[in-house]
Design a protein around this motif. Structure first.
Motif, PDB file in Angstrom:
ATOM      1  N   HIS A  20       0.813  -1.223   0.000  1.00 32.37           N
ATOM      2  CA  HIS A  20       0.000   0.000   0.000  1.00 32.37           C
ATOM      3  C   HIS A  20       0.842   1.267   0.000  1.00 32.37           C
ATOM      4  CE1 HIS A  20      -4.223  -1.261   0.828  1.00 32.37           C
ATOM      5  NE2 HIS A  20      -3.604  -2.398   1.084  1.00 32.37           N
ATOM      6  N   TYR A  21       0.555   2.167  -0.948  1.00 32.07           N
ATOM      7  CA  TYR A  21       1.247   3.452  -0.977  1.00 32.07           C
ATOM      8  C   TYR A  21       0.891   4.289   0.261  1.00 32.07           C
ATOM      9  CZ  TYR A  21       2.600   8.156  -2.393  1.00 32.07           C
ATOM     10  OH  TYR A  21       3.154   9.404  -2.422  1.00 32.07           O
ATOM     11  N   ASP A  22      -0.382   4.235   0.674  1.00 30.76           N
ATOM     12  CA  ASP A  22      -0.808   5.081   1.799  1.00 30.76           C
ATOM     13  C   ASP A  22      -0.032   4.732   3.066  1.00 30.76           C
ATOM     14  OD1 ASP A  22      -2.519   6.225   0.096  1.00 30.76           O
ATOM     15  OD2 ASP A  22      -4.311   5.115   0.769  1.00 30.76           O
ATOM     16  N   TYR A  23       0.105   3.441   3.311  1.00 28.78           N
ATOM     17  CA  TYR A  23       0.853   2.983   4.482  1.00 28.78           C
ATOM     18  C   TYR A  23       2.296   3.456   4.393  1.00 28.78           C
ATOM     19  CZ  TYR A  23       3.472  -0.505   7.243  1.00 28.78           C
ATOM     20  OH  TYR A  23       4.331  -1.137   8.099  1.00 28.78           O
ATOM     21  N   PHE A  24       2.870   3.280   3.219  1.00 31.38           N
ATOM     22  CA  PHE A  24       4.263   3.650   2.974  1.00 31.38           C
ATOM     23  C   PHE A  24       4.458   5.158   3.148  1.00 31.38           C
ATOM     24  CE2 PHE A  24       7.010   5.031  -0.729  1.00 31.38           C
ATOM     25  CZ  PHE A  24       8.230   4.704  -0.180  1.00 31.38           C
ATOM     26  N   ASP A  25       3.542   5.935   2.544  1.00 28.15           N
ATOM     27  CA  ASP A  25       3.715   7.387   2.527  1.00 28.15           C
ATOM     28  C   ASP A  25       3.561   7.990   3.926  1.00 28.15           C
ATOM     29  OD1 ASP A  25       4.304   9.650   0.954  1.00 28.15           O
ATOM     30  OD2 ASP A  25       2.222  10.305   1.152  1.00 28.15           O
ATOM     31  N   GLU A  26       2.624   7.462   4.715  1.00 29.19           N
ATOM     32  CA  GLU A  26       2.425   8.021   6.049  1.00 29.19           C
ATOM     33  C   GLU A  26       3.526   7.597   7.003  1.00 29.19           C
ATOM     34  OE1 GLU A  26      -1.603   7.058   7.201  1.00 29.19           O
ATOM     35  OE2 GLU A  26      -2.239   7.832   5.238  1.00 29.19           O
ATOM     36  N   ALA A  27       4.089   6.420   6.772  1.00 25.04           N
ATOM     37  CA  ALA A  27       5.077   5.906   7.715  1.00 25.04           C
ATOM     38  C   ALA A  27       6.477   6.442   7.449  1.00 25.04           C
ATOM     39  CB  ALA A  27       5.096   4.380   7.667  1.00 25.04           C
ATOM     40  N   ARG A  28       6.787   6.806   6.183  1.00 21.11           N
ATOM     41  CA  ARG A  28       8.194   7.128   5.900  1.00 21.11           C
ATOM     42  C   ARG A  28       8.626   8.436   6.541  1.00 21.11           C
ATOM     43  NH1 ARG A  28       8.208   8.182  -0.679  1.00 21.11           N
ATOM     44  NH2 ARG A  28       6.144   9.106  -0.822  1.00 21.11           N
ATOM     45  N   ASP A  29       9.924   8.535   6.812  1.00 19.06           N
ATOM     46  CA  ASP A  29      10.449   9.679   7.550  1.00 19.06           C
ATOM     47  C   ASP A  29      10.581  10.938   6.710  1.00 19.06           C
ATOM     48  OD1 ASP A  29      10.677   8.394   9.957  1.00 19.06           O
ATOM     49  OD2 ASP A  29      12.698   7.639   9.545  1.00 19.06           O
ATOM     50  N   PHE A  30      10.690  10.802   5.418  1.00 19.84           N
ATOM     51  CA  PHE A  30      10.900  11.990   4.570  1.00 19.84           C
ATOM     52  C   PHE A  30      10.315  11.722   3.184  1.00 19.84           C
ATOM     53  CE2 PHE A  30      14.423   9.105   4.210  1.00 19.84           C
ATOM     54  CZ  PHE A  30      14.698   9.060   2.848  1.00 19.84           C
ATOM     55  N   GLY A  31      10.234  12.772   2.376  1.00 19.58           N
ATOM     56  CA  GLY A  31       9.798  12.606   0.994  1.00 19.58           C
ATOM     57  C   GLY A  31       8.310  12.317   0.857  1.00 19.58           C
ATOM     58  N   ARG A  32       7.490  12.757   1.836  1.00 21.61           N
ATOM     59  CA  ARG A  32       6.049  12.480   1.726  1.00 21.61           C
ATOM     60  C   ARG A  32       5.454  13.163   0.504  1.00 21.61           C
ATOM     61  NH1 ARG A  32       4.996  12.483   7.813  1.00 21.61           N
ATOM     62  NH2 ARG A  32       6.032  10.520   8.214  1.00 21.61           N
ATOM     63  N   GLY A  33       4.476  12.480  -0.096  1.00 21.72           N
ATOM     64  CA  GLY A  33       3.736  13.106  -1.195  1.00 21.72           C
ATOM     65  C   GLY A  33       4.405  12.978  -2.549  1.00 21.72           C
ATOM     66  N   ILE A  34       5.563  12.320  -2.619  1.00 18.29           N
ATOM     67  CA  ILE A  34       6.162  12.123  -3.947  1.00 18.29           C
ATOM     68  C   ILE A  34       5.932  10.682  -4.394  1.00 18.29           C
ATOM     69  CG2 ILE A  34       7.930  13.910  -3.729  1.00 18.29           C
ATOM     70  CD1 ILE A  34       9.921  11.681  -3.022  1.00 18.29           C
ATOM     71  N   VAL A  35       5.944  10.493  -5.702  1.00 15.56           N
ATOM     72  CA  VAL A  35       5.786   9.135  -6.236  1.00 15.56           C
ATOM     73  C   VAL A  35       6.899   8.884  -7.247  1.00 15.56           C
ATOM     74  CG1 VAL A  35       3.278   9.238  -5.953  1.00 15.56           C
ATOM     75  CG2 VAL A  35       4.298   9.768  -8.172  1.00 15.56           C
ATOM     76  N   GLY A  36       7.089   7.620  -7.591  1.00  7.91           N
ATOM     77  CA  GLY A  36       8.187   7.274  -8.499  1.00  7.91           C
ATOM     78  C   GLY A  36       7.842   7.529  -9.959  1.00  7.91           C
ATOM     79  N   TRP A  37       6.729   6.925 -10.407  1.00 10.83           N
ATOM     80  CA  TRP A  37       6.332   7.097 -11.803  1.00 10.83           C
ATOM     81  C   TRP A  37       4.835   6.869 -11.931  1.00 10.83           C
ATOM     82  CZ3 TRP A  37       8.766   2.812  -9.876  1.00 10.83           C
ATOM     83  CH2 TRP A  37       8.186   1.566 -10.120  1.00 10.83           C
ATOM     84  N   TYR A  38       4.267   7.351 -13.029  1.00  9.81           N
ATOM     85  CA  TYR A  38       2.842   7.168 -13.278  1.00  9.81           C
ATOM     86  C   TYR A  38       2.637   6.201 -14.434  1.00  9.81           C
ATOM     87  CZ  TYR A  38       1.916  11.228 -10.338  1.00  9.81           C
ATOM     88  OH  TYR A  38       1.828  12.080  -9.282  1.00  9.81           O
ATOM     89  N   VAL A  39       1.544   5.435 -14.337  1.00 13.72           N
ATOM     90  CA  VAL A  39       1.136   4.599 -15.475  1.00 13.72           C
ATOM     91  C   VAL A  39      -0.228   5.102 -15.917  1.00 13.72           C
ATOM     92  CG1 VAL A  39       0.662   2.272 -16.290  1.00 13.72           C
ATOM     93  CG2 VAL A  39       2.377   2.642 -14.523  1.00 13.72           C
ATOM     94  N   VAL A  40      -0.371   5.401 -17.204  1.00 11.10           N
ATOM     95  CA  VAL A  40      -1.589   6.027 -17.710  1.00 11.10           C
ATOM     96  C   VAL A  40      -2.231   5.102 -18.738  1.00 11.10           C
ATOM     97  CG1 VAL A  40      -2.507   8.010 -18.962  1.00 11.10           C
ATOM     98  CG2 VAL A  40      -0.569   8.310 -17.399  1.00 11.10           C
ATOM     99  N   ARG A  41      -3.523   4.789 -18.552  1.00 10.11           N
ATOM    100  CA  ARG A  41      -4.239   4.053 -19.598  1.00 10.11           C
ATOM    101  C   ARG A  41      -4.918   5.075 -20.507  1.00 10.11           C
ATOM    102  NH1 ARG A  41      -5.342  -0.717 -20.627  1.00 10.11           N
ATOM    103  NH2 ARG A  41      -4.985  -1.623 -18.572  1.00 10.11           N
ATOM    104  N   ILE A  42      -4.719   4.928 -21.818  1.00 13.95           N
ATOM    105  CA  ILE A  42      -5.313   5.904 -22.733  1.00 13.95           C
ATOM    106  C   ILE A  42      -6.497   5.283 -23.451  1.00 13.95           C
ATOM    107  CG2 ILE A  42      -3.284   7.348 -23.074  1.00 13.95           C
ATOM    108  CD1 ILE A  42      -2.511   5.690 -25.420  1.00 13.95           C
ATOM    109  N   GLU A  43      -7.379   6.167 -23.963  1.00 18.60           N
ATOM    110  CA  GLU A  43      -8.613   5.667 -24.572  1.00 18.60           C
ATOM    111  C   GLU A  43      -8.343   4.986 -25.901  1.00 18.60           C
ATOM    112  OE1 GLU A  43     -10.710   9.276 -24.385  1.00 18.60           O
ATOM    113  OE2 GLU A  43     -11.269   8.992 -22.272  1.00 18.60           O
ATOM    114  N   ASN A  44      -7.377   5.527 -26.661  1.00 26.45           N
ATOM    115  CA  ASN A  44      -7.139   4.995 -28.001  1.00 26.45           C
ATOM    116  C   ASN A  44      -5.637   4.798 -28.233  1.00 26.45           C
ATOM    117  OD1 ASN A  44      -6.891   4.452 -30.685  1.00 26.45           O
ATOM    118  ND2 ASN A  44      -8.202   6.137 -31.376  1.00 26.45           N
ATOM    119  N   PRO A  45      -5.201   3.554 -28.402  1.00 27.06           N
ATOM    120  CA  PRO A  45      -3.757   3.288 -28.560  1.00 27.06           C
ATOM    121  C   PRO A  45      -3.143   4.069 -29.726  1.00 27.06           C
ATOM    122  CG  PRO A  45      -4.979   1.223 -28.369  1.00 27.06           C
ATOM    123  CD  PRO A  45      -5.991   2.327 -28.430  1.00 27.06           C
ATOM    124  N   ARG A  46      -3.961   4.388 -30.728  1.00 22.93           N
ATOM    125  CA  ARG A  46      -3.405   5.098 -31.890  1.00 22.93           C
ATOM    126  C   ARG A  46      -3.007   6.533 -31.536  1.00 22.93           C
ATOM    127  NH1 ARG A  46      -7.043   1.991 -34.627  1.00 22.93           N
ATOM    128  NH2 ARG A  46      -8.690   3.543 -34.497  1.00 22.93           N
TER     129      ARG A  46
END
Lengths: 395, 385
Positions: free
Chosen positions: B191-217
Motif C-alpha cells: 500500500h502506498y498510503d501505508y508507505f507514505d504516512e510511515a516514511r520519515d521523509f519525501g512524503r507526497g512524492i511518487v516514483g512514476w505514473y502509469v496512464v491508460r489511454i482511450e485509443n492506442p493510436r
C-alpha cells in the motif's frame, strides 16, 4: 616387445595413419576448438566486468553511506554528516585538508552508441579532495573543470560507449547546458564510465540542497579500517554504514557476474555435451574403420592396454590441440573487446573490456581434454574387446 | 518388406551412430530452447507490453521522483482513461543478492490498470482492506517459498520510518499469476498510503505514473500532451508507451546480450551442421546398396523417398525430444539465480523449432538422396569392389 616399446610403436602407427584420417580428425579438433573458444569467450565477459570493478577499489579507502543503503544511489548524507565524517580520526591528510571526498551520484540519460537508445550514465558531483582520494584518475585530453562552472569531465569509457560526450560537446542537464572540457582515464576502472562535475554545481541542478550520497575516505593505512568503522557507526550524531571500497565494488558486481557466468556455464555444458557426442561419433567411426588394423596388431602380439592407451593418447592429443586453437581464437577475438552494459545494482552503465586471463585459458584447455578423453574411451574399449577372429572378418 | 520397415532396419544397423546423432540433435534443440528463452528474458517483456498504457517518469532520469499532485492533472487531460502511480522501494530481503522489485502502489488503481495480474477475489479484498498487506508474483513467491499469510520482513535501503527504523514488515495476502506467459511475476506490491504516512521523509512524492489511454493510436499525441502540461515546471516529465519504456531497459543491456545471443546461434547451427554431416555420410556409405535396390526394381522416386524418410525420422525424433527437454528444463526456472525474472519458452519459438527440425531432415537427406536418385546402377555396383 615390452609394454613401453609397444606404446611407442603404436603411437607411431597412429601418427602415420593421420593423413589418411584427415577429415574425421579435423572435425573432432574443430568441434573441441569451438567449445573452448565459446566457453572462454563468454566467461571473459564476466571476467572483464569483474576486473573493471576490482581495479577501482583501494584497500585503504572506506566508503561511508547512509545505514541500510546498499549502493550510492539509495544513500543520502546531509552536508553536516559529511563534515563530521571528514573530521574523523584515521583519515589521511593532504595539503588541502583531510582526504575525504564527499560525492553526489545521479544518473543522466545519454544514448548508447551500440543501440542509439538512451542509457543511464552516472554523473558524479565531486569536491577538491576527490582527486586526492581517487588517485588513479588522470586527465588525458583537455583540462579539468573549473570549480563553480557548468563544466564536466568525461571518463574515457563513457566517451567511447555513448553518443555526444566528446570534447567540447554540450550535455543538457535540467534547464542548462554543461560543456565537456576534459577526458579522463582511471586505469580501466569504474570511474572511466562516469561523468564528473563540481558537486556544488550539481546539488542545485538536482535540487539536493546541501546533501551528498557517499563519502570516500582515504585512511592513513588499511589496518585502521576497523577502528574508523567502529568510530563512525557508534557516533550518535551519525547513522551510517562503512565498507571497504574493494568490498563495495565486489558486492556491486554480483548480479551481473552471476548472470553472465550462469549463462556461460550453461552454454558451455550443453556445448560440451554436443562436442562429446560429436567426438564419440568421430572416434567411433575412426576406431570402427581401424577395427581390422587393431585386430591385426593384436594378432601380432600387441597387448590390449597399450592399444587402449594409444587410442586415448590420440584423443587427448587431438583435444589438447583443439583446445589450444580454441583458446587462441578466443583470445584473439575477445580479449580487450570493449562494451558497456547496465549494472542493475547501481542502476547505471559500466564500460569495460572483456578480459581473457591465463586462468580462463587453462580452464578451457582442461575442459577440452576432458571432452577428448570422454569421447575416446568407449570406442577404444570396444576396439580391444572384439574377438580377434571376428574383428579380422569385419569389412 | 515395406518402406517403413526398410527405413527402420537402416536406422538400426549402426545403433550407436544413430543414437549419437539423435542425441546430438537433442542437445542442439535444448540449446535452441535456451536461446529463445534468453532472448525473451533480455527483451524485458517488451512484446507483452500493452499498447494503451503510457509510463510517465521524470525527464532527467527514472531515479528522480515526481509530485503526487500530477495524478489529478493527468486525469483531466483529453484521451486519458485512467492513472495509477508506483514508487520504487528498493529494499533488501535477507541479503542484497536476493534482489526482486518492490513498489508501493494504490492497490485498486494498480490492479485495474494491470489486468494481467490475476488474484482471486478473496485475496484482492484482503489486500484492499489491510494497510500492511502486500501481494507478490508467483515467481518470487516460489523463489523464497512464501505462502499467503506469511509476514515478510524487508530492510529499507532509503526509506526509513518512525525515526530511522529500517525494518518494514508486510503481511503477504495474495500471490498473483500472470495472464500471459510473458507477464513479469517477480514484483512485490504494497500500500502506498501505508508507505507514505510511515516514511520519515519525501512524503507526497511518487516514483512514476502509469496512464491508460482511450485509443492506442493516439499514444504519441497523449504522451506529448502530458509532457507539455509539465514543461518548465520543477519536475518535467517524459511520457512514452510501456513498450518503449521497457525497450529502453532492454537496450541498456547493450551489446552484451547481442553477443551472447550471437554465440548461442552460432553454436546451435554448428551442432546441426556436424549432425547433418554425419547423417549424410551414413547415406553416402550405402550408395552401393541403393544401387542394388534399384537393380531389383525400385524406381528413382522410391529410393529418394527412402533416404529422405530416414533423415527426417532422425531429425524429427531428435528435434522433438530436444524441444521437449528444453521446455521442461526452462520451466524449472532461470539458470542465473534470479537475474532474469521472466524466463519461459515462447510458443512461437517452439513452432520455429519444429520447422527447423523438419528442415534439417530435408536438407541433410536431399543431397545424398538426389545423388542416389541420379545413380547409374552399373557405376554404383562397380564401387562396391
Amino acid at each position: 616387445m615390452n609394454w613401453l616399446t609397444q606404446i611407442v610403436a603404436l603411437s607411431e602407427v597412429n601418427l602415420r595413419t593421420l593423413p589418411a584420417r584427415k577429415g574425421s580428425v579435423a572435425a573432432a579438433m574443430f568441434g573441441i576448438a569451438g567449445v573452448v573458444a565459446v566457453l572462454v569467450g563468454v566467461l571473459s565477459i564476466a571476467q572483464g566486468f569483474r576486473h573493471a570493478m576490482t581495479v577501482s577499489g583501494n584497500d585503504d579507502t572506506a566508503v561511508v553511506m547512509r545505514s541500510g543503503a546498499d549502493n550510492e544511489m539509495m544513500s543520502g548524507l546531509s552536508g553536516e554528516s559529511a563534515r563530521i565524517i571528514a573530521d574523523a580520526e584515521g583519515i589521511a591528510r593532504g595539503p588541502a585538508g583531510p582526504m575525504a571526498s564527499s560525492e553526489l551520484f545521479v544518473i543522466i540519460a545519454v544514448p548508447l552508441r551500440s543501440t542509439g537508445k538512451d542509457a543511464n550514465v552516472p554523473l558524479r558531483g565531486v569536491v577538491p579532495a576527490t582527486f586526492d582520494v581517487r588517485r588513479d584518475v588522470q586527465i588525458e585530453e583537455g583540462r579539468t573543470f573549473h570549480w563553480g562552472r557548468n563544466e564536466v569531465i568525461v571518463g574515457a569509457g563513457a566517451r567511447r560507449e555513448f553518443v555526444g560526450l566528446d570534447l567540447g560537446s554540450k550535455i543538457p542537464v535540467g534547464q542548462q547546458e554543461w560543456t565537456v572540457v576534459g577526458i579522463f582515464g582511471a586505469n580501466g576502472g569504474l570511474s572511466e564510465s562516469e561523468i564528473w562535475t563540481d558537486a556544488a554545481v550539481l546539488q542545485p541542478a538536482y535540487r539536493r540542497g546541501n546533501s551528498y550520497q557517499a563519502v570516500y575516505a582515504r585512511l592513513e593505512s588499511p589496518d585502521l579500517f576497523q577502528n574508523f568503522k567502529d568510530r563512525l557507526t557508534t557516533d550518535p550524531k551519525l547513522n551510517v554504514k562503512v565498507i571497504r571500497q574493494t568490498e563495495y565494488y565486489a558486492e556491486q558486481s554480483t548480479v551481473i557476474v552471476n548472470l553472465i557466468t550462469g549463462l556461460g556455464r550453461l552454454i558451455a555444458a550443453l556445448m560440451g555435451l554436443g562436442a562429446v557426442l560429436g567426438a564419440l561419433n568421430t572416434m567411433y567411426s575412426a576406431v570402427a574403420s581401424r577395427t581390422r588394423e587393431i585386430a591385426t596388431l593384436r594378432a601380432l602380439g600387441f597387448k590390449s592396454s597399450p592399444i587402449l592407451l594409444s587410442v586415448l593418447a590420440e584423443g587427448a592429443a587431438l583435444a589438447l590441440i583443439g583446445g589450444a586453437i580454441g583458446a587462441g581464437l578466443a583470445y584473439a577475438a575477445f580479449d580487450g573487446f570493449r562494451a558497456a552494459t547496465m549494472n542493475w545494482q547501481s542502476f547505471s552503465q559500466v564500460a569495460f573490456a572483456f578480459s581473457v586471463t591465463p586462468t580462463l585459458l587453462a580452464q578451457g584447455i582442461v575442459y577440452a581434454c576432458l571432452i577428448g578423453l570422454v569421447g575416446a574411451v568407449p570406442p577404444a574399449i570396444r576396439a580391444v574387446r572384439l574377438p580377434i577372429a571376428q574383428a579380422l572378418r569385419e569389412p | 518388406m515395406t518402406l517403413g520397415r526398410l527405413v527402420l532396419a537402416n536406422l538400426m544397423r549402426r545403433k550407436v551412430r544413430t543414437l549419437l546423432t539423435v542425441l546430438c540433435i537433442v542437445v542442439a534443440f535444448v540449446l535452441f530452447g535456451y536461446l529463445s528463452a534468453i532472448r525473451q528474458a533480455l527483451s524485458q517483456g517488451v512484446d507483452v507490453a500493452d499498447a494503451d498504457r503510457l509510463v510517465v517518469r521524470h525527464k532527467v532520469s527514472l531515479i528522480q521522483p515526481l509530485p503526487g499532485s500530477y495524478e489529478a492533472e493527468i486525469e483531466q487531460l483529453p484521451g486519458v482513461a485512467q492513472v495509477a502511480h508506483a514508487s520504487w522501494f528498493g529494499g533488501i530481503y535477507q541479503k542484497p543478492s536476493n534482489f526482486f522489485a518492490q513498489a508501493a502502489v494504490q492497490p485498486e488503481d494498480w490492479l485495474s490498470i494491470y489486468p494481467e495480474y490475476l488474484l482471486s477475489d478473496e485475496e484482492k479484498d484482503a489486500w484492499f482492506r489491510t494497510r500492511t498487506g502486500a501481494v507478490v508474483g508467483r515467481a518470487t513467491a516460489e523463489r523464497f517459498g512464501w505462502k499467503v499469510g506469511d509476514r515478510i520482513p524487508i530492510q529499507a535501503t532509503a526509506w526509513t520510518h518512525s525515526g530511522g527504523n529500517r525494518l518494514w514488515e508486510f503481511d503477504l495476502l495474495g500471490i498473483y499469476d500472470g495472464a500471459k506467459p510473458g507477464t513479469d511475476t517477480s514484483w512485490f506490491f504494497f500500500h502506498y498510503d501505508y508507505f507514505d504516512e510511515a516514511r520519515d521523509f519525501g512524503r507526497g512524492i511518487v516514483g512514476w505514473y502509469v496512464v491508460r489511454i482511450e485509443n492506442p493510436r493516439e499514444a504519441a499525441a497523449v504522451a506529448k500532451r502530458i509532457d507539455q502540461t509539465f514543461a518548465n515546471s520543477p519536475a518535467e516529465t517524459k511520457a512514452e508507451t510501456e513498450g518503449a519504456f521497457l525497450q529502453s531497459f532492454a537496450d541498456q543491456i547493450g551489446n552484451i546480450g547481442a553477443i551472447v545471443i550471437a554465440i548461442l546461434s552460432a553454436v546451435f547451427f554448428t551442432i546441426l551442421l556436424v549432425a547433418g554431416n554425419t547423417m549424410a555420410q551414413s547415406v553416402r556409405e550405402r550408395i552401393g546398396e541403393l544401387a542394388v535396390l534399384k537393380a531389383i526394381g525400385f524406381n528413382d522416386g522410391q529410393v529418394v523417398g527412402l533416404v529422405l524418410a530416414e533423415a527426417c525420422t532422425i531429425a524429427g525424433i531428435g528435434g522433438l525430444l530436444g524441444l521437449g527437454v528444453a521446455w521442461f528444463v526452462i520451466s524449472l526456472g532461470d539458470p542465473t539465480s534470479g537475474a532474469l525474472p521472466v524466463f519461459f519458452f515462447p510458443t512461437a519459438d517452439v513452432l520455429v523449432g519444429v520447422g527447423l527440425a523438419l528442415a534439417l531432415g530435408f536438407v541433410t537427406g536431399s543431397f545424398p538422396a538426389l545423388q542416389a536418385g541420379r545413380l547409374r546402377i552399373a557405376d554404383a555396383l562397380r564401387r562396391l569392389g
